[in-house]
Design a protein around this motif. Structure first.
Motif, PDB file in Angstrom:
ATOM      1  N   TRP A   8       7.973  54.600 -37.896  1.00 46.39           N
ATOM      2  CA  TRP A   8       7.276  55.862 -38.279  1.00 46.39           C
ATOM      3  C   TRP A   8       8.059  56.876 -37.372  1.00 46.39           C
ATOM      4  O   TRP A   8       8.366  58.767 -37.314  1.00 46.39           O
ATOM      5  N   ALA A   9       8.738  56.294 -35.855  1.00 49.10           N
ATOM      6  CA  ALA A   9      10.352  57.576 -35.303  1.00 49.10           C
ATOM      7  C   ALA A   9      10.524  57.810 -35.702  1.00 49.10           C
ATOM      8  O   ALA A   9      10.890  59.540 -35.736  1.00 49.10           O
ATOM      9  N   ASP A  10      11.567  57.787 -36.682  1.00 57.74           N
ATOM     10  CA  ASP A  10      12.378  57.738 -37.673  1.00 57.74           C
ATOM     11  C   ASP A  10      11.402  58.836 -38.227  1.00 57.74           C
ATOM     12  O   ASP A  10      12.471  59.912 -39.072  1.00 57.74           O
ATOM     13  N   LEU A  11      10.738  58.665 -38.714  1.00 51.12           N
ATOM     14  CA  LEU A  11       9.678  59.780 -40.077  1.00 51.12           C
ATOM     15  C   LEU A  11       9.309  60.804 -39.152  1.00 51.12           C
ATOM     16  O   LEU A  11       8.830  62.119 -39.815  1.00 51.12           O
ATOM     17  N   GLY A  12       9.389  60.914 -37.875  1.00 55.72           N
ATOM     18  CA  GLY A  12       8.773  61.829 -37.107  1.00 55.72           C
ATOM     19  C   GLY A  12       7.546  61.660 -36.513  1.00 55.72           C
ATOM     20  O   GLY A  12       6.544  63.240 -36.295  1.00 55.72           O
ATOM     21  N   ILE A  13       6.631  60.848 -36.244  1.00 51.29           N
ATOM     22  CA  ILE A  13       5.788  60.644 -36.488  1.00 51.29           C
ATOM     23  C   ILE A  13       5.045  60.564 -34.569  1.00 51.29           C
ATOM     24  O   ILE A  13       6.318  59.988 -34.020  1.00 51.29           O
ATOM     25  N   ASP A  14       3.681  61.342 -34.198  1.00 53.30           N
ATOM     26  CA  ASP A  14       3.775  61.644 -32.703  1.00 53.30           C
ATOM     27  C   ASP A  14       3.057  59.734 -32.351  1.00 53.30           C
ATOM     28  O   ASP A  14       2.449  59.802 -32.856  1.00 53.30           O
ATOM     29  N   LEU A  15       3.855  58.893 -32.079  1.00 54.22           N
ATOM     30  CA  LEU A  15       3.748  58.067 -32.034  1.00 54.22           C
ATOM     31  C   LEU A  15       2.477  57.812 -30.964  1.00 54.22           C
ATOM     32  O   LEU A  15       1.518  56.443 -31.306  1.00 54.22           O
ATOM     33  N   LEU A 128       0.818  62.647 -38.084  1.00 55.29           N
ATOM     34  CA  LEU A 128      -0.133  61.061 -37.527  1.00 55.29           C
ATOM     35  C   LEU A 128       0.083  60.460 -38.869  1.00 55.29           C
ATOM     36  O   LEU A 128       0.151  59.602 -38.977  1.00 55.29           O
ATOM     37  N   CYS A 129       0.976  61.019 -39.824  1.00 57.86           N
ATOM     38  CA  CYS A 129       0.566  60.383 -41.184  1.00 57.86           C
ATOM     39  C   CYS A 129       1.670  59.924 -42.066  1.00 57.86           C
ATOM     40  O   CYS A 129       2.583  61.408 -42.818  1.00 57.86           O
ATOM     41  N   PRO A 130       2.488  58.430 -42.551  1.00 62.95           N
ATOM     42  CA  PRO A 130       3.875  58.543 -42.513  1.00 62.95           C
ATOM     43  C   PRO A 130       4.031  59.083 -44.008  1.00 62.95           C
ATOM     44  O   PRO A 130       5.227  59.283 -44.482  1.00 62.95           O
ATOM     45  N   TYR A 131       2.894  59.432 -44.714  1.00 61.25           N
ATOM     46  CA  TYR A 131       2.866  59.170 -45.993  1.00 61.25           C
ATOM     47  C   TYR A 131       3.321  61.118 -46.016  1.00 61.25           C
ATOM     48  O   TYR A 131       3.966  61.447 -47.594  1.00 61.25           O
ATOM     49  N   VAL A 132       2.328  61.855 -45.774  1.00 67.06           N
ATOM     50  CA  VAL A 132       3.163  63.402 -45.763  1.00 67.06           C
ATOM     51  C   VAL A 132       4.483  63.204 -45.117  1.00 67.06           C
ATOM     52  O   VAL A 132       4.841  64.209 -46.023  1.00 67.06           O
ATOM     53  N   GLN A 133       4.772  62.675 -44.491  1.00 64.38           N
ATOM     54  CA  GLN A 133       6.468  62.434 -44.387  1.00 64.38           C
ATOM     55  C   GLN A 133       7.012  62.606 -44.661  1.00 64.38           C
ATOM     56  O   GLN A 133       8.680  62.677 -44.491  1.00 64.38           O
ATOM     57  N   VAL A 134       6.859  61.181 -45.556  1.00 66.33           N
ATOM     58  CA  VAL A 134       7.878  60.475 -46.242  1.00 66.33           C
ATOM     59  C   VAL A 134       8.167  60.958 -47.582  1.00 66.33           C
ATOM     60  O   VAL A 134       8.844  61.032 -48.851  1.00 66.33           O
ATOM     61  N   SER A 135       6.772  62.244 -48.205  1.00 63.77           N
ATOM     62  CA  SER A 135       7.238  62.798 -49.334  1.00 63.77           C
ATOM     63  C   SER A 135       7.505  63.735 -49.154  1.00 63.77           C
ATOM     64  O   SER A 135       8.116  64.649 -48.721  1.00 63.77           O
ATOM     65  N   HIS A 136       8.438  64.264 -50.661  1.00 64.51           N
ATOM     66  CA  HIS A 136       9.423  65.339 -50.984  1.00 64.51           C
ATOM     67  C   HIS A 136       8.760  66.715 -51.583  1.00 64.51           C
ATOM     68  O   HIS A 136       8.795  67.676 -51.026  1.00 64.51           O
TER      69      HIS A 136
END
Ligand code: BJ8
Length: 422
Positions: A8-15, A128-136
């Protein structure tokens, strides 16, 4: 950091904020889902998925991305997922079903905006959402004005592509949509660098249809009395399958349906025979929006169907199979999606027929119309739903709510009173 936290940290999530969200979900799920009696064994998969809701699937998506694959995020069932599967991308439907992400959105969006729009925007803004972060690529649509404008703001943060959905289904609207579908195909080809051919599209159509067939089967099984599965569990299966792998979902749902078929044969249910049966109709319920189902089922009634985009509109219509010409295939595919009976269309009489048809097929005692506050299309269409159901002799309760729990007591009182009349 745990392995998930590192990801999550790698994806820029606010942990920190994300940790609070995860900590809140566990007890809610325990209370709403795990406390249910006599659940089908097949729901074990979904318990496992929710138990690691931002872990294992995100990991799969990251692996896919690391090997050069693309992830395409969507919000609405108008977006043809078949193109993504055909081009080797993974489509996922984003959730937007929690009040937790709303405060971040309200720093920008007007407060009197529908909870679904605020929740989805807040997931991005609040990281807050890793799914948003991981999408292109995030794919939006023009189904309602609030979403349309939110997508413009979202595009300041992440690549967004918007499909134009017509307001009317006449010849001009159909021509527009046919072109939109072809343009979207080109966008996915550009994103992935892969050509969508008659062969890979035919295969994708088959895959998605197979999952739709299992959901249709589930819907038919829910017509039994006693109902073999709770509405809450059926809703969860639909919600999860919208971002899970299509083939895996087909398998999981097939096993679940086989189990439910046995239950129906043996007269086994989750509620006593004769429990009041409710059909929900209206706005979609994204994870973890289980509020209405929970109130209804805690009152002793059972939800037997959802005329909604987290229900019948997600799986009812199949794309015709057996077409070999690519252009004809695109036409058939676009026409299938245009049959989504969303309140964004005028007129939208087909939806009224659907509600009545489903109420009859599922032996519903009544319908509860679910309207997210500030959603004008569904709120106004509810007036026609009211008239049509009255004519058909089906009792209706109209409710308008949001994601907060503030009105839970009031809703419970109204739902109890409605159930008394059935
Ligand atoms: S096809 S229902 S998923 S648009 S509730 S954001 S309409 S103000 S969600 Fe929908 Fe596609 Fe239609 Fe289905 Fe706007 Fe209303 Fe909010 Fe809504």
């Amino acid at each position: 950091l745990t392995e998930n936290e590192q990801m999550w940290a790698d994806l820029g999530i606010d942990l920190q904020a994300h940790g609070q969200l995860m900590n809140a979900l566990g007890p809610i799920y325990q209370d709403i889902y795990l406390s249910q009696k006599n659940r089908p064994k097949g729901m074990g998969f979904y318990d496992f998925v929710v138990g690691d809701i931002h872990g294992i699937r995100v990991k799969e998506l990251r692996e896919h991305a690391k090997s050069g694959g693309k992830v395409v995020a969507t919000y609405c069932v108008f977006v043809p997922e078949e193109f993504c599967w055909a081009a080797g991308a993974i489509p996922i439907s984003l959730c937007a079903g929690t009040a937790f992400s709303i405060p971040a959105a309200e720093e920008v969006l007007p407060r009197n905006t529908c909870a679904l729009i605020k929740s989805s925007f807040g997931f991005k803004l609040g990281r807050l959402c890793p799914y948003v972060q991981v999408s292109h690529l995030i794919v939006g649509e023009t189904t309602c004005d609030g979403k349309k404008k939110m997508f413009e703001l979202l595009a300041e943060h992440q690549p967004v592509y918007v499909m134009e959905v017509p307001n009317k289904r006449g010849p001009a609207g159909r021509a527009l949509w046919q072109q939109e579908v072809r343009d979207f195909k080109a966008r996915i080809e550009e994103l992935t660098g892969n050509k969508i051919t008659a062969e890979n599209l035919a295969e994708a159509i088959k895959k998605v249809n197979a999952r739709r067939r299992e959901f249709k089967r589930l819907s038919q099984l829910r017509a039994a009395d006693p109902a073999p599965i709770s509405g809450k569990d059926a809703l969860l299966a639909t919600q999860v399958s919208m971002y899970d792998d299509v083939d895996r979902e087909t398998q999981i749902m097939k096993a679940l349906n086989d189990e439910l078929e046995e239950r129906v044969k043996n007269g086994v249910g989750v509620f006593p025979k004769g429990a009041k049966r409710i059909l929900i109709s209206g706005s979609p319920m994204a994870i973890p929006n289980w509020k209405l189902h929970h109130i209804i089922e805690s009152a002793g009634a059972v939800v037997v169907g959802e005329e909604s985009c987290t229900g019948s509109r997600f799986f009812d219509e199949l794309v015709p199979e057996g077409i070999t010409d690519l252009d004809e295939m695109l036409t058939a595919l676009a026409d299938r999606y245009l049959k989504t009976n969303c309140a964004c269309f005028t007129p939208n009489c087909e939806r009224l027929d659907d509600i009545i048809g489903m109420a009859k097929a599922l032996n519903a005692d009544g319908v509860i119309h679910y309207n997210l506050q500030f959603c004008h299309t569904y709120a106004n269409e509810a007036i026609q739903v009211d008239k049509a159901l009255e004519k058909a002799g089906v009792p209706l309760l109209r409710i308008e709510t949001d994601y907060s729990d503030e009105d839970a007591g009031q809703l419970k009182t109204r739902i109890d009173a409605f159930l008394e009349t059935l």
